[in-house]
Each structure stands twice: as C-alpha cells, then as structure tokens.
Design a protein around this motif. Structure first.
Motif, PDB file in Angstrom:
ATOM      1  N   GLN A 161       2.480 -30.526 -43.595  1.00 45.85           N
ATOM      2  CA  GLN A 161       1.767 -31.606 -42.912  1.00 45.85           C
ATOM      3  C   GLN A 161       2.122 -32.987 -43.427  1.00 45.85           C
ATOM      4  OE1 GLN A 161      -2.405 -31.068 -43.487  1.00 45.85           O
ATOM      5  NE2 GLN A 161      -2.307 -31.196 -45.722  1.00 45.85           N
ATOM      6  N   ASN A 162       2.802 -33.069 -44.594  1.00 47.46           N
ATOM      7  CA  ASN A 162       3.250 -34.344 -45.125  1.00 47.46           C
ATOM      8  C   ASN A 162       4.734 -34.581 -44.879  1.00 47.46           C
ATOM      9  OD1 ASN A 162       0.731 -35.218 -46.285  1.00 47.46           O
ATOM     10  ND2 ASN A 162       0.998 -33.609 -47.805  1.00 47.46           N
ATOM     11  N   SER A 163       5.309 -33.804 -43.951  1.00 46.55           N
ATOM     12  CA  SER A 163       6.720 -33.923 -43.579  1.00 46.55           C
ATOM     13  C   SER A 163       7.674 -33.554 -44.703  1.00 46.55           C
ATOM     14  CB  SER A 163       7.035 -35.337 -43.056  1.00 46.55           C
ATOM     15  OG  SER A 163       6.286 -35.622 -41.897  1.00 46.55           O
ATOM     16  N   ASN A 164       7.211 -32.774 -45.681  1.00 44.30           N
ATOM     17  CA  ASN A 164       8.107 -32.198 -46.682  1.00 44.30           C
ATOM     18  C   ASN A 164       8.770 -30.959 -46.097  1.00 44.30           C
ATOM     19  OD1 ASN A 164       7.471 -33.929 -48.962  1.00 44.30           O
ATOM     20  ND2 ASN A 164       5.474 -32.938 -48.975  1.00 44.30           N
ATOM     21  N   ASN A 165      10.065 -30.776 -46.398  1.00 48.19           N
ATOM     22  CA  ASN A 165      10.759 -29.586 -45.947  1.00 48.19           C
ATOM     23  C   ASN A 165      10.980 -28.640 -47.128  1.00 48.19           C
ATOM     24  OD1 ASN A 165      12.939 -31.611 -46.766  1.00 48.19           O
ATOM     25  ND2 ASN A 165      14.110 -29.725 -46.592  1.00 48.19           N
ATOM     26  N   TYR A 166      11.125 -27.346 -46.818  1.00 47.29           N
ATOM     27  CA  TYR A 166      11.230 -26.309 -47.841  1.00 47.29           C
ATOM     28  C   TYR A 166      12.552 -25.566 -47.721  1.00 47.29           C
ATOM     29  CZ  TYR A 166       6.248 -26.973 -48.786  1.00 47.29           C
ATOM     30  OH  TYR A 166       5.035 -27.504 -49.141  1.00 47.29           O
ATOM     31  N   ASN A 167      13.107 -25.177 -48.868  1.00 49.85           N
ATOM     32  CA  ASN A 167      14.354 -24.425 -48.925  1.00 49.85           C
ATOM     33  C   ASN A 167      14.057 -22.934 -49.110  1.00 49.85           C
ATOM     34  OD1 ASN A 167      16.314 -26.712 -49.005  1.00 49.85           O
ATOM     35  ND2 ASN A 167      15.154 -27.208 -50.846  1.00 49.85           N
ATOM     36  N   ILE A 168      14.710 -22.102 -48.344  1.00 52.89           N
ATOM     37  CA  ILE A 168      14.486 -20.662 -48.419  1.00 52.89           C
ATOM     38  C   ILE A 168      15.174 -20.075 -49.646  1.00 52.89           C
ATOM     39  CG2 ILE A 168      14.900 -18.441 -47.299  1.00 52.89           C
ATOM     40  CD1 ILE A 168      14.697 -19.816 -44.638  1.00 52.89           C
ATOM     41  N   GLU A 169      14.425 -19.259 -50.383  1.00 54.53           N
ATOM     42  CA  GLU A 169      14.976 -18.528 -51.520  1.00 54.53           C
ATOM     43  C   GLU A 169      15.124 -17.044 -51.212  1.00 54.53           C
ATOM     44  OE1 GLU A 169      14.302 -18.448 -56.309  1.00 54.53           O
ATOM     45  OE2 GLU A 169      12.523 -18.324 -55.048  1.00 54.53           O
ATOM     46  N   ASP A 170      14.170 -16.475 -50.498  1.00 55.65           N
ATOM     47  CA  ASP A 170      14.166 -15.035 -50.271  1.00 55.65           C
ATOM     48  C   ASP A 170      13.353 -14.732 -49.013  1.00 55.65           C
ATOM     49  OD1 ASP A 170      14.623 -12.388 -50.638  1.00 55.65           O
ATOM     50  OD2 ASP A 170      13.224 -12.120 -52.301  1.00 55.65           O
ATOM     51  N   ILE A 171      13.691 -13.632 -48.343  1.00 60.51           N
ATOM     52  CA  ILE A 171      12.944 -13.183 -47.177  1.00 60.51           C
ATOM     53  C   ILE A 171      12.703 -11.685 -47.299  1.00 60.51           C
ATOM     54  CG2 ILE A 171      12.894 -12.943 -44.672  1.00 60.51           C
ATOM     55  CD1 ILE A 171      14.725 -15.313 -44.444  1.00 60.51           C
ATOM     56  N   THR A 172      11.459 -11.265 -47.089  1.00 59.76           N
ATOM     57  CA  THR A 172      11.092  -9.850 -47.097  1.00 59.76           C
ATOM     58  C   THR A 172      10.549  -9.485 -45.722  1.00 59.76           C
ATOM     59  OG1 THR A 172      10.499  -9.996 -49.433  1.00 59.76           O
ATOM     60  CG2 THR A 172       9.735  -8.061 -48.239  1.00 59.76           C
ATOM     61  N   ALA A 173      11.040  -8.381 -45.169  1.00 58.52           N
ATOM     62  CA  ALA A 173      10.651  -7.967 -43.822  1.00 58.52           C
ATOM     63  C   ALA A 173       9.676  -6.801 -43.861  1.00 58.52           C
ATOM     64  CB  ALA A 173      11.890  -7.569 -43.021  1.00 58.52           C
ATOM     65  N   TYR A 174       8.724  -6.813 -42.906  1.00 59.61           N
ATOM     66  CA  TYR A 174       7.740  -5.742 -42.766  1.00 59.61           C
ATOM     67  C   TYR A 174       7.633  -5.370 -41.295  1.00 59.61           C
ATOM     68  CZ  TYR A 174       6.176  -7.258 -47.413  1.00 59.61           C
ATOM     69  OH  TYR A 174       6.116  -7.610 -48.736  1.00 59.61           O
ATOM     70  N   GLU A 175       7.236  -4.101 -41.040  1.00 58.56           N
ATOM     71  CA  GLU A 175       6.932  -3.661 -39.687  1.00 58.56           C
ATOM     72  C   GLU A 175       5.566  -3.000 -39.685  1.00 58.56           C
ATOM     73  OE1 GLU A 175       8.802  -1.061 -35.975  1.00 58.56           O
ATOM     74  OE2 GLU A 175      10.059  -1.646 -37.689  1.00 58.56           O
ATOM     75  N   LEU A 176       4.799  -3.263 -38.638  1.00 62.36           N
ATOM     76  CA  LEU A 176       3.459  -2.687 -38.529  1.00 62.36           C
ATOM     77  C   LEU A 176       3.576  -1.262 -37.998  1.00 62.36           C
ATOM     78  CD1 LEU A 176       0.429  -3.394 -38.861  1.00 62.36           C
ATOM     79  CD2 LEU A 176       0.431  -3.995 -36.419  1.00 62.36           C
TER      80      LEU A 176
END
Length: 338
Positions: A94-109
C-alpha cells in the motif's frame, strides 16, 4: 531462475495488476522487509491440451498485482505436459514498495486440505527486457513546479536504465498539443528531450495516452509499461478518445506481452480525477496521488523500481482432463527477499 516441485508449471510476469489506489509516502524503501504472500487460482484443462487458469482476487493477497479479470490460456508441451504462462505480475504494497521473489511453494486443495505439490515443476525469473513510455504533463497549471517535475522525470529515466540491462524508453508530453520522443535505448537523448520541454495551455491527456499505447504496441519487449504523470483532468482531447476507449485498447491488445499502466496524479489543488487515473492503471498497474511536489518525488522513485521489477512464471502440469466447472484449486506461497 528458481526451480521447484509443484503440481503445476506456471510462468508469471510479476510487474506489476488489480486496480488499487496506493498512498505515496511511508514504507521501508526500495527493499522492504520480506514477507509471505499468497496467490489463489483455479486450473482446468477440458481437452487435456488446453490448460487455463484464473486468479481468485478475493483470496489472493492484496499486494499481488495482476489482471484478475483475465483468463490465462496455455499450450500443450509435447505428449505429456501443458504449460500456462502469465505475464506482468508484481508484488506492491500500500506504500508502493515492491518485493523481490525468493521462493515459491505450491499447494493443491484435495479433500478439503491444502497439500504441498511435489510432482510437477515451477520456475520464475525476471523479464529480460522492458519498454517504457513516460506520458508527461507540461500544462501551465504546474507553474514553477514544472522544472522540478522534469528533474523527477530524468531521475526516473536514470533509475530504470540503471536497474535493467535491456531498456527502451520513449516520452509523450502534452499540454495544448501532444509531442513525443520515440522509443530509444539512448538515455541521454531522452533526458535532453525532457529538459527542453516548455509549458503550454490545456491538458490533452487522453490523446497523449493513445499515442503512448501505439508506441508500446509496436514494441516486442517482454514487459511494456505506460507511466502517466498529470496534475489535472483532460480538457482538450478528441471527442472519440476517452478513458473507456483507452482501456479497451489496452485490454484487447493482440500481442503476446500486454501493456501495464501506472499513474501519478499530483493532487495538490484537487484538480486530478482520481477515478479516471485509477481506471487507466490497468493490467496489474496502480495509481498514486501525492498532495505536494515533495511527496511526488518519493512516488517517482518507488515507481521506477516497481516498473523494473517484473517477473515471469511458468506452470507445467500433465495432460489430465480437468473440467472447467470443477477446476483444480491451487495456492502459491511466495516468500520475498528482505
């Protein structure tokens, strides 16, 4: 590039797009403290070779910026896999800061429980090249602040060129008329052009944005960004060019890589139409409305980094038939770098 085991193989271009309205100050700077964000989506594949996904805006973290109205269609990969590619994906708070991706974990329901996916592969990387068109107000209403805005614009040009290895940028400037500098890789030419701008009467905003869209649709860059600055509302464009016409042009773009639009409305005297600029910030972009010329400096700086920080992500899954009316429910947890 990061490789992970999942139940899907998705390519997301993270730039940035819901139609959120962000404030202009605060935050922790260009590299804010790391956090975890969640993406929820539905996946179906009615023929086994025609995968599609749609994002669930209601459950997805509000910082995720993507076109939630869009269904992303994929293709078959050989005889065993299908691939869905998603472009223009960013994480912006909400303050217009951007984030860098380090890791992604996937899930399925599955059976009402989120299960970590370990069978298929996900990978992500930043888009290799970017084209940016700066649409810049030079109307007389800016008064003596116009010189400061030109400095901010030149700092913006420098920041984008410093952050990315492959950059094309152009400028469309407007007052009573609309002028432009074509897309170029020569930053000093752009800065000289901006420095030479002189003010004029009126605000031909929509015609200027229309020309900016033309320039970007002719580009073949992986990331295309329209960045608008104004302190007023349109009062001089052609009758047939309005915000709905412009949005339709962006949404109906037939190119593989779509335009993402951002906007700054300097709202010191209340002359900016915030609803219009928020609507113009499409395909994962956002709008911000600083009240003072000093606050605008911080927004220019943050947006220069947000625009540059766009990812692509690919999701590869097998060719199992999954009906559209009973899609697979997927969740991705994104860990960001501090």
């Amino acid at each position: 590039m990061k490789l992970f085991n999942n139940s899907a193989f998705l390519r997301l271009a993270v730039l940035a797009m819901s139609f959120s309205l962000f404030s202009c100050g605060g935050g922790d700077g260009p590299n804010p403290k790391g956090s975890t964000f969640e993406i929820y989506l539905d996946f179906w594949n009615t023929s086994g070779r025609t995968p599609e996904v749609r994002f669930d805006e209601l459950n997805t973290s509000s910082e995720i910026k993507i076109d939630f109205t869009k269904t992303f269609q994929g293709t078959a990969e050989g005889s065993s896999f299908t691939k869905v590619e998603i472009d223009n994906f960013r994480i912006i708070d909400q303050n217009s800061n951007n984030y860098n991706i380090e890791d992604i974990t996937a899930y399925e329901l599955r059976d009402g429980v989120w299960k970590k996916d370990i069978e298929f592969t996900m990978d992500f990387d930043q888009s290799e090249d970017i084209s940016v068109v700066l649409v810049l107000d030079r109307s007389e209403s800016l008064g003596e602040d116009f010189g400061t805005i030109k400095n901010y614009a030149n700092d913006f040009i420098d920041q984008v060129f410093d952050d990315r290895e492959v950059v094309q940028m152009g400028v469309v400037d407007f007052a009573d008329d609309v002028r432009s500098h074509p897309l170029t890789t020569r930053r000093e030419d752009l800065k000289s052009y901006v420095s030479s701008l002189v003010q004029g009467k009126f605000t031909t905003l929509y015609d200027a944005v229309d020309i900016g869209i033309d320039m970007l649709q002719d580009s073949d860059s992986q990331s295309k960004v329209l960045f608008v600055f104004t302190d007023g509302s349109d009062n001089n464009s052609s009758p047939n060019v309005n915000v709905d016409y412009l949005l339709n042009r962006i949404k109906s773009d037939k190119n593989d890589y779509k335009i993402t639009s951002f906007a700054i409305g300097l709202d010191g005297d209340g002359g900016v139409d915030q609803n219009i600029l928020t609507k113009l910030s499409g395909n994962g972009g956002t709008a911000s409305f600083p009240k003072t010329i000093g606050e605008a400096k911080g927004v220019f700086e943050k947006f220069s980094r947000v625009i540059s920080n766009v990812y692509s992500l690919e999701y590869l899954r097998n060719q199992q038939v999954i009906p559209r009316n009973t899609p697979a429910k997927l969740k991705f947890e994104i860990t960001t770098i501090k």
